[in-house]
Write an enzyme that holds these catalytic residues in place. Sequence first.
Site, PDB file in Angstrom:
ATOM      1  N   LEU A  59       9.083  -0.166   8.648  1.00 40.30           N
ATOM      2  CA  LEU A  59       9.229  -0.104   7.202  1.00 40.30           C
ATOM      3  C   LEU A  59       8.271   0.871   6.520  1.00 40.30           C
ATOM      4  O   LEU A  59       8.255   0.958   5.291  1.00 40.30           O
ATOM      5  CB  LEU A  59       9.080  -1.493   6.579  1.00 40.30           C
ATOM      6  CG  LEU A  59      10.418  -2.142   6.178  1.00 40.30           C
ATOM      7  CD1 LEU A  59      11.281  -2.384   7.401  1.00 40.30           C
ATOM      8  CD2 LEU A  59      10.190  -3.436   5.428  1.00 40.30           C
ATOM      9  N   TYR A  60       7.469   1.600   7.271  1.00 42.67           N
ATOM     10  CA  TYR A  60       6.613   2.597   6.630  1.00 42.67           C
ATOM     11  C   TYR A  60       7.481   3.623   5.905  1.00 42.67           C
ATOM     12  O   TYR A  60       8.389   4.216   6.497  1.00 42.67           O
ATOM     13  CB  TYR A  60       5.733   3.306   7.656  1.00 42.67           C
ATOM     14  CG  TYR A  60       4.539   2.520   8.125  1.00 42.67           C
ATOM     15  CD1 TYR A  60       4.183   1.299   7.557  1.00 42.67           C
ATOM     16  CD2 TYR A  60       3.728   2.999   9.152  1.00 42.67           C
ATOM     17  CE1 TYR A  60       3.078   0.592   7.997  1.00 42.67           C
ATOM     18  CE2 TYR A  60       2.615   2.293   9.605  1.00 42.67           C
ATOM     19  CZ  TYR A  60       2.302   1.078   9.021  1.00 42.67           C
ATOM     20  OH  TYR A  60       1.208   0.376   9.463  1.00 42.67           O
ATOM     21  N   THR A  61       7.181   3.825   4.632  1.00 43.50           N
ATOM     22  CA  THR A  61       7.952   4.713   3.744  1.00 43.50           C
ATOM     23  C   THR A  61       9.454   4.511   3.935  1.00 43.50           C
ATOM     24  O   THR A  61      10.233   5.456   4.012  1.00 43.50           O
ATOM     25  CB  THR A  61       7.558   6.193   3.949  1.00 43.50           C
ATOM     26  OG1 THR A  61       7.698   6.545   5.332  1.00 43.50           O
ATOM     27  CG2 THR A  61       6.127   6.450   3.499  1.00 43.50           C
ATOM     28  N   GLY A  63      11.272   3.672   6.370  1.00 44.53           N
ATOM     29  CA  GLY A  63      11.897   4.213   7.574  1.00 44.53           C
ATOM     30  C   GLY A  63      11.719   5.706   7.763  1.00 44.53           C
ATOM     31  O   GLY A  63      11.979   6.241   8.844  1.00 44.53           O
TER      32      GLY A  63
END
Length: 370
Positions: A59-61, A63
Amino acid sequence: MSLDTYYTLGRSGLKVSRLALGAMTFGTEWGWGADEETARQLFNTYIDAGGNFIDTADLYTNGTSELWIGKFVAERGLRDRVVITTKFSYNAEPGNPNAGGNGRKNILRAVEGSLKRLGTDYIDLYILHTWDKITPAEEVMRTLDDLVRAGKVRHVGLSDTPAWYAARAQTLAEWHGYEPLSTLQLEYSLVERNIEREFIPLGLELGMGVMVWSPLASGLLSGKYKPSEGAFTGEGRLDTLKDSQNPAFQKFTERNWKIVAELENVAKELNRSMAQVAVNWTANQPGIASVIVGATKRSQLEDNVKALDFEIPAELSDRLEAISRLEPQFPYSFFEPEIQGMIHGGKPVGLKPKGYYPDVIIRAAGAGVS
């Protein structure tokens, strides 16, 4: 010590750089971070310095981080050279409770999404991102072992869990012959030293090297804030998110400003940047296997990768230790030398060696790759 000097992670045979590249800044979806060209420069700067350890999460940024890492790795044909770490736990589908958490259903869903975005058929190190308070360790470890046996994952770890949960998980792995945990990924810095109470001894005892996140305390120790110049505000995540509910960004305290001031003084005496001193101190504490460094500018990363090129003299290290030392708390106060002396007849008790490093160092032939 350059980035092309590698050490095994925990008790595994996986060889990684002592500084890992954090890719949470790859993407601008969260209101801060690096655009694609800047992220590519950061990636190339790290690789060319000899680094091989990349950290991200599904889920960082939203995807984007995983997508760009996959793209950058493919552009340079580095898949067999780099060690890719990604994580699962957080939910991107409001209203769907099984699209997040640490249950088997979500782990199997999440791994497929990460593999697709990264453009690879295996993940080198797959980590539970945050304890969900409900999923039994038995379910987590069996599912992670299944992924290893299926060839989709090579090694596994935990991040942001209670120490008792990590201990139970590793014991289950040993008992059942599951893939053991190679790492614990945890916040650690001069201003956040709480893992020293339980997690450092746990990792040393059960073979889990600690991967440090936020060694610069979300930017507090980066040099943006200099009390000597009256600079108590800066640009970046801390100022943007200081009013959020995320405890990782609640760093503006009287205690922490004292630590920043001492760090500034020590850095001046060493003729080094505050960021380099903070990362160096963290990387050389007991139990630390690798330190994740992130950046939004190439100059920041170029500065950070030089953090292991020097030693902090004992006198200066002692000053940093003293200003940031944890306050004694029960039951840890009973483990201090005074009480322990009453147990052991006044005789000194041997301590584990400082640093989590095996005897054999594997050094690459060259600092970078073409």
